[in-house]
Design a protein around this motif. Structure first.
Motif, short mmCIF file in Angstrom:
data_model
loop_
_atom_site.label_atom_id
_atom_site.label_comp_id
_atom_site.label_asym_id
_atom_site.label_seq_id
_atom_site.Cartn_x
_atom_site.Cartn_y
_atom_site.Cartn_z
N ILE A 70 0.92 -1.29 0.08
CA ILE A 70 -0.14 -0.06 0.04
C ILE A 70 0.93 1.15 -0.11
CG2 ILE A 70 -1.81 1.26 1.20
CD1 ILE A 70 -2.48 -1.32 2.47
N ILE A 71 0.98 2.09 -1.03
CA ILE A 71 1.83 3.18 -1.21
C ILE A 71 1.17 4.55 -1.25
CG2 ILE A 71 3.51 4.12 -2.97
CD1 ILE A 71 4.42 1.10 -3.41
N ARG A 72 1.29 5.44 -0.31
CA ARG A 72 0.84 6.73 -0.64
C ARG A 72 1.44 7.50 -2.12
NH1 ARG A 72 1.59 10.49 4.46
NH2 ARG A 72 1.43 11.86 2.67
N LYS A 73 0.46 7.89 -2.51
CA LYS A 73 0.70 8.40 -4.01
C LYS A 73 1.50 9.78 -3.78
CE LYS A 73 -2.68 8.36 -6.94
NZ LYS A 73 -3.92 8.53 -7.78
N ASP A 74 1.43 10.42 -2.92
CA ASP A 74 1.98 11.78 -2.82
C ASP A 74 3.57 11.73 -2.37
OD1 ASP A 74 1.53 10.94 -0.11
OD2 ASP A 74 0.85 13.03 0.64
N PRO A 78 5.78 3.27 0.73
CA PRO A 78 5.14 2.16 1.36
C PRO A 78 4.61 2.15 2.91
CG PRO A 78 7.09 1.38 0.35
CD PRO A 78 7.19 2.71 0.40
N ILE A 79 3.29 2.31 2.95
CA ILE A 79 2.73 2.36 4.72
C ILE A 79 2.21 1.15 4.93
CG2 ILE A 79 2.45 4.96 4.04
CD1 ILE A 79 -0.55 4.33 3.84
N GLY A 80 2.08 0.11 4.11
CA GLY A 80 1.47 -1.20 4.57
C GLY A 80 1.26 -2.18 3.43
N ASP A 102 2.60 1.56 10.17
CA ASP A 102 2.96 2.69 11.16
C ASP A 102 1.90 3.50 11.83
OD1 ASP A 102 4.23 5.14 12.42
OD2 ASP A 102 5.80 5.04 11.25
N HIS A 103 1.92 3.80 12.99
CA HIS A 103 0.61 4.51 13.66
C HIS A 103 0.23 6.05 12.76
CE1 HIS A 103 -2.24 5.47 16.57
NE2 HIS A 103 -1.51 6.49 17.05
N ALA A 104 1.59 6.38 12.60
CA ALA A 104 1.29 7.54 11.92
C ALA A 104 0.46 7.82 10.49
CB ALA A 104 2.72 8.45 11.47
N HIS A 105 0.47 6.50 9.96
CA HIS A 105 -0.54 6.38 8.70
C HIS A 105 -1.85 5.80 9.06
CE1 HIS A 105 2.84 7.66 6.38
NE2 HIS A 105 3.70 6.72 7.13
N GLN A 106 -2.10 5.32 10.09
CA GLN A 106 -3.40 4.83 10.53
C GLN A 106 -4.40 5.74 10.79
OE1 GLN A 106 -2.40 2.39 13.89
NE2 GLN A 106 -1.24 0.74 12.63
N GLY A 107 -5.62 5.51 10.74
CA GLY A 107 -6.79 6.64 10.63
C GLY A 107 -6.92 7.62 9.94
N LYS A 108 -6.24 7.54 8.87
CA LYS A 108 -6.22 8.71 7.59
C LYS A 108 -7.17 7.91 6.42
CE LYS A 108 -1.81 10.51 9.07
NZ LYS A 108 -2.76 11.21 10.36
#
Length: 188
Positions: A70-74, A78-80, A102-108
């Motif tokens: 799972i990769i952030r486009k911006d 890889p975040i997951g 990473d907790h920083a990428h959760q809940g978004k």
């Protein structure tokens, strides 16, 4: 860490999914030791870099599994990872699992978007009828997300996980193709 390969396999608004390659073994190995992710997924085993490389080589040859970053486009970070596993063409079914590392990428909303992308593939391209998952009862955030996406609870496996001196229940949830289409493909 950003990924060297910026190609996407499935693309959403904020994330894209691409295969985890053998060349990613060092990065994938690094994701396996986040204490919170290990607790949420019930992971108890320790893995060597060699085992991870071998695992990714085997996944690349396994037609019953699709393992994706799972990769952030911006940021191309890889975040997951997410996996459609135990794909059974005869029964048109599979399991799904996901981890945001990473907790920083959760809940978004990144995990929800990745799940929707993978479910759209599962029901719209792979022609599956049923996708199921297991989640541990203490992972309330994940249970909330799965219900919001449309998974339905089917049952509880009592005391299925022994972790940190306690037993925990595992909740079985699933989604059927017509439920997915009703929820996400309604015509205006």
């Amino acid at each position: 860490m950003t990924t060297k390969n910026t190609y996407s396999w499935l693309e959403g608004d904020n994330v894209y999914l691409r295969p985890v390659e053998v060349e990613d073994s060092e990065a994938y190995y690094g994701t396996l030791y986040n204490a919170d992710v290990r607790r949420l997924t019930g992971t108890k085993e320790a893995f060597s870099k060699h085992q991870v490389t071998h695992h990714l080589e085997a996944k690349g040859l396994d037609s019953s599994s699709i393992l994706l970053w799972i990769i952030r486009k911006d940021t191309n970070e890889p975040i997951g990872d997410i996996e459609l596993q135990d794909i059974n063409g005869m029964n048109r079914s599979a399991g799904i699992r996901i981890a945001i590392h990473d907790h920083a990428h959760q809940g978004k909303g990144h995990g929800s978007e990745a799940l929707r992308l993978m479910l759209d593939y599962a029901f719209g391209i792979a022609n599956l009828h049923r996708v199921e998952l297991n989640v541990f009862a203490y992972n309330e955030r994940a249970i909330h997300v799965y219900k919001k996406i449309g998974f339905k609870q089917e049952g509880v496996q009592r005391d299925a996980l022994f972790y940190n001196h306690r037993y925990y229940d595992s909740i079985l949830m699933s989604m059927l193709e017509d439920e997915y289409r009703e929820m996400y493909l309604q015509q205006p």
